[in-house]
Write a protein that holds these residues in place. Structure first.
Motif, PDB file in Angstrom:
ATOM      1  N   TYR A  72       0.847  -1.193   0.000  1.00  0.00           N
ATOM      2  CA  TYR A  72       0.000   0.000   0.000  1.00  0.00           C
ATOM      3  C   TYR A  72       0.875   1.232   0.000  1.00  0.00           C
ATOM      4  O   TYR A  72       2.091   1.153   0.204  1.00  0.00           O
ATOM      5  N   GLY A  79      -2.975   0.027   7.117  1.00  0.00           N
ATOM      6  CA  GLY A  79      -2.738  -0.309   5.717  1.00  0.00           C
ATOM      7  C   GLY A  79      -2.242  -1.720   5.482  1.00  0.00           C
ATOM      8  O   GLY A  79      -2.560  -2.346   4.465  1.00  0.00           O
ATOM      9  N   SER A  83      -4.520  -4.160   2.943  1.00  0.00           N
ATOM     10  CA  SER A  83      -3.803  -4.430   1.684  1.00  0.00           C
ATOM     11  C   SER A  83      -3.358  -5.888   1.546  1.00  0.00           C
ATOM     12  O   SER A  83      -2.674  -6.237   0.588  1.00  0.00           O
ATOM     13  N   THR A 386      -8.609  -6.056  -1.298  1.00  0.00           N
ATOM     14  CA  THR A 386      -7.850  -6.205  -2.540  1.00  0.00           C
ATOM     15  C   THR A 386      -8.532  -7.065  -3.593  1.00  0.00           C
ATOM     16  O   THR A 386      -8.182  -6.997  -4.764  1.00  0.00           O
ATOM     17  N   ARG A 406      -7.501   1.136  -1.592  1.00  0.00           N
ATOM     18  CA  ARG A 406      -7.403   2.233  -0.622  1.00  0.00           C
ATOM     19  C   ARG A 406      -8.763   2.888  -0.391  1.00  0.00           C
ATOM     20  O   ARG A 406      -9.161   3.105   0.764  1.00  0.00           O
TER      21      ARG A 406
END
Length: 434
Positions: A72, A79, A83, A386, A406
């Motif tokens: 990420y 994160g 991710s 993802t 994100r």
């Protein structure tokens, strides 16, 4: 230089609780690689990012952005969780089975020859939450009850076109004080494998079962659903207004739709989805002069279902026939959507619902959370985001739900507190008028 150390604060808690991940003991300016690994239903999910230690040899994920090339980009304390991607698998299953089994993430830091680790444990069910399978009165579902004697306000949770029982969301609702009944209506034991020809009376029976067996606080029962479930909860609120006290519609439709990707192949994707009094409800594709599947079927890969859905918006008469009469809902309404929804235009649909409720001066709270560049999968905080290109679990057609990791993670993190506030306010307003 001290001893390399990874700290997760708090190390254990509910899945929607943010954690602070820090590394200490590195050399100032040293590159530190942080890896995570989580087993989710037996599949390993991993992420990795590289950081530069500050002048004190410290890395703080709430402060520091990773270097280029990791899982990420940008500053994000969680994160490394959202991710994550599955290793050697196309799995989209974020949770364990049973969902009451905690998700344990190994967090490992490496700097030169030194390494250190810590664990981050996420629970869907808080201590004292209980789980009960329901197989009675023709209903198939799972009831989660909060700790404590109650009574508690209740929410009925409905899945989308993948079918099944949405236990993760029910467990988390119960962890925040709601008696949560996750009700399946297809693709579950003893039920049809398809969404086609589903009677709305089945859900009315579910609402009545909750009131009879749970005896909610002040008789409050909300409905919460996503995607086809978002369409459904708006429809239930409009059809059974005395039995639905609040509606939470994730990425919903403003219209009744046909069976689409979850349809019985013998009936076809343009066949009916919902029945009332044994008769099919008019859906958007019926007699629609502009609707076409070609933009989905023949469009570029990854295919976007919303391209077909948008063609149907060109026939005002078909829209009028299939519109859900949301003005008949007798309680607060919350809508959640993304501007890059690849499954259908949930932001356009939500705007139509919002505008209709404003037009009739709906006497209850109406909220709409619309997330820029987010897609169709808005869940709750701190799960991987993802895997948005997938084969539909019923039709097998490969498409994208839209968005990007994100912005989908941002929608997850911001929407859930908003939903909880909305429901708590709805409970208070109902109690005041009860």
């Amino acid at each position: 230089m001290g001893t390399l150390q990874v700290t997760v604060t708090p190390a254990e808690g509910l899945i929607d609780e943010p954690r602070r991940i820090t590394v200490t003991g590195a050399r100032p300016g040293e590159t530190v690689v942080i890896d995570t690994r989580t087993l989710r239903s037996g599949v390993a999910w991993q992420s990795q990012a590289r950081f530069l230690a500050d002048g004190n040899g410290v890395i703080d994920l709430e402060r520091d952005a990773p270097q280029d090339g990791g899982s990420y980009a940008g500053v994000d304390g969680m994160g490394l969780i959202w991710s994550q991607s599955p290793v050697g698998s196309a799995s989209r299953e974020n949770f364990n089975s049973p969902v009451t089994d905690a998700l344990v993430t190994d967090v490992t830091a490496r700097a030169g020859a030194a390494n250190a680790g810590a664990t981050l444990t996420q629970h869907l069910a808080a201590r004292g939450v209980t789980r009960r399978e329901v197989r009675e009165d023709g209903l198939v579902g799972t009831l989660y009850l909060p700790a404590g004697a109650g009574p508690h306000p209740a929410v009925m949770i409905l899945n989308g076109s993948g079918g099944g029982i949405n236990e993760p969301r029910a467990a988390l609702y119960a962890s925040h004080g709601f008696a949560a009944f996750a009700l399946a209506y297809f693709k579950a034991p003893g039920l049809s494998d398809y969404i086609s020809n589903t009677p709305l009376e089945y859900f009315q029976k579910g609402l009545q079962w909750i009131r009879r067996n749970v005896r909610p606080a002040n008789d409050f029962v909300a409905v919460s659903g996503q995607s086809r479930g978002g369409e459904l909860v708006l429809l239930l609120g409009a059809t059974f207004p005395r039995e639905v006290n609040a509606v939470v519609a994730y990425v919903p439709s403003a219209f009744v739709h046909s069976g689409q990707n979850a349809s019985d192949p013998k009936i076809g994707r343009e066949g009916p989805t919902w029945l009332l009094d044994g008769k099919p409800l008019t859906h958007l594709w019926e007699g629609n002069r502009t609707a076409s599947w070609k933009p989905f079927d023949e469009g570029p890969s990854p295919h976007r279902h919303d391209r077909a859905m948008r063609t149907a918006l060109g026939d005002p008469e078909a829209l009028a026939r299939a519109r859900i009469h949301v003005e008949d809902i007798a309680g607060p309404v919350m809508l959640l959507s993304g501007t890059d929804d690849g499954s259908w235009p949930s932001d356009t649909y939500s705007r139509i619902v919002r505008d209709r409720l404003a037009e009739v001066k709906h006497p209850h709270d109406v909220q709409w959370l619309n997330y820029e560049n987010a897609g169709h999968t808005i869940l709750f905080p701190y799960v991987p985001t993802t895997q948005h290109v997938y084969a539909h679990p019923v039709s097998g057609k490969v498409s994208t739900s839209g968005g990007n990791p994100r912005d989908n993670a941002r929608a997850d993190a911001q929407s859930w507190p908003g939903v909880l506030r909305f429901l708590r306010n709805a409970v208070q307003a109902h109690a005041a008028g009860h």
